[in-house]
Design a protein around this motif. Structure first.
Motif, mmCIF file in Angstrom:
data_model
loop_
_atom_site.group_PDB
_atom_site.id
_atom_site.type_symbol
_atom_site.label_atom_id
_atom_site.label_comp_id
_atom_site.label_asym_id
_atom_site.label_seq_id
_atom_site.Cartn_x
_atom_site.Cartn_y
_atom_site.Cartn_z
ATOM 1 N N ALA A 183 39.773 21.019 41.418
ATOM 2 C CA ALA A 183 40.342 20.194 42.487
ATOM 3 C C ALA A 183 40.158 20.856 43.841
ATOM 4 C CB ALA A 183 41.825 19.933 42.213
ATOM 5 N N ALA A 184 40.327 22.183 43.884
ATOM 6 C CA ALA A 184 40.155 22.916 45.143
ATOM 7 C C ALA A 184 38.734 22.777 45.668
ATOM 8 C CB ALA A 184 40.502 24.387 44.944
ATOM 9 N N GLU A 185 37.770 22.865 44.770
ATOM 10 C CA GLU A 185 36.368 22.721 45.169
ATOM 11 C C GLU A 185 36.107 21.325 45.725
ATOM 12 O OE1 GLU A 185 32.678 24.366 45.827
ATOM 13 O OE2 GLU A 185 34.345 25.401 44.854
ATOM 14 N N ASN A 186 36.657 20.311 45.077
ATOM 15 C CA ASN A 186 36.474 18.939 45.551
ATOM 16 C C ASN A 186 37.113 18.721 46.915
ATOM 17 O OD1 ASN A 186 35.115 18.236 43.208
ATOM 18 N ND2 ASN A 186 36.956 17.493 42.162
ATOM 19 N N VAL A 187 38.319 19.262 47.092
ATOM 20 C CA VAL A 187 39.023 19.118 48.365
ATOM 21 C C VAL A 187 38.275 19.833 49.484
ATOM 22 C CG1 VAL A 187 41.084 19.910 49.611
ATOM 23 C CG2 VAL A 187 41.321 18.637 47.479
#
Length: 230
Positions: A183-187
């Protein structure tokens, strides 16, 4: 992001102190900093180093004890509280580690609130909401309430809300801190893509080396002083 060689933020001799009992504690000590329009800058440092305090000053949430701060061509230290509020509303967007969505509003209405505060007419607001939810991959969540979304989805809504009024500067304080790696990578990818797409500037406080590496450069705070700029 591409650097535009035009300062968007110029801090000169910024100092901020707080009273702790009988002792005066210096959080930021004589900070000089320039950030160019279109640049993304990571602010790094240990907890207590002054990262959030610096972001609060750059975001016109707080005022320095001394020094000058010019943002978007406006001398923030000359503004009263009302003028700073109007400046934040028009020029800045904010994303935090805590998503800060209003639980009683749908996803669409969380975004709409920012547009209403900026007097965007309903039809234009509807189009902007649709555009943003498509950009963050949540077009099917417009009528959902935040509590049924995952953490990554809530942060994507928070990003859409922060960028709804096309701010010149996005200020992000540990925006991936509550998310798992995927999720962090996507954000992070969304932040970089969306801010760049509208020619904005991004200042992001982070402990993450991955987040810092994705920015144009990093600055390091240590005990309230600017130790390194790269």
């Amino acid at each position: 992001m591409t650097r535009m060689n035009q300062p968007e933020i110029v801090a000169s001799g910024i100092t901020r102190t707080y009273q702790e009992g009988s002792r005066r504690h210096t959080v930021l000590d004589n900070i000089d900093l320039q950030i160019q329009r279109g640049e993304s800058v990571a602010v790094r440092g240990r907890s207590g180093s002054g990262k959030s305090t610096l972001l609060n000053l750059l975001g016109a949430i707080d005022s320095p004890d001394s020094g000058t701060l010019v943002t978007c061509g406006v001398e923030l230290t000359d503004l009263d509280e009302h003028a700073r509020t109007l400046f934040r509303r028009e020029k800045l967007g904010f994303v935090y580690q805590a998503f800060n969505l209003i639980p009683t509003l749908t996803v669409a209405d969380n975004i709409r609130l920012v547009l209403e505060l900026n007097a965007i007419v309903r039809s234009d607001a509807d189009a902007r909401i649709e555009e943003l939810l498509g950009a963050v991959g949540l077009e099917d969540r417009a009528a959902s309430f935040p509590d049924i979304l995952s953490g990554g989805e809530q942060q994507r809504v928070a990003i859409a809300r922060a960028l709804a009024h096309r701010p010149r500067i996005l200020i992000a304080d540990e925006p991936t801190g509550n998310l798992d790696d995927t999720a962090a990578e996507n954000v992070l990818e969304l932040l970089e893509q969306l801010v760049r797409a509208q020619g904005g500037t991004m200042v992001i406080a982070t402990h993450s080396t991955r987040v810092a590496a994705a920015c144009d450069r990093s600055i390091e705070l240590h005990n309230g002083r600017l130790e390194r700029v790269e």
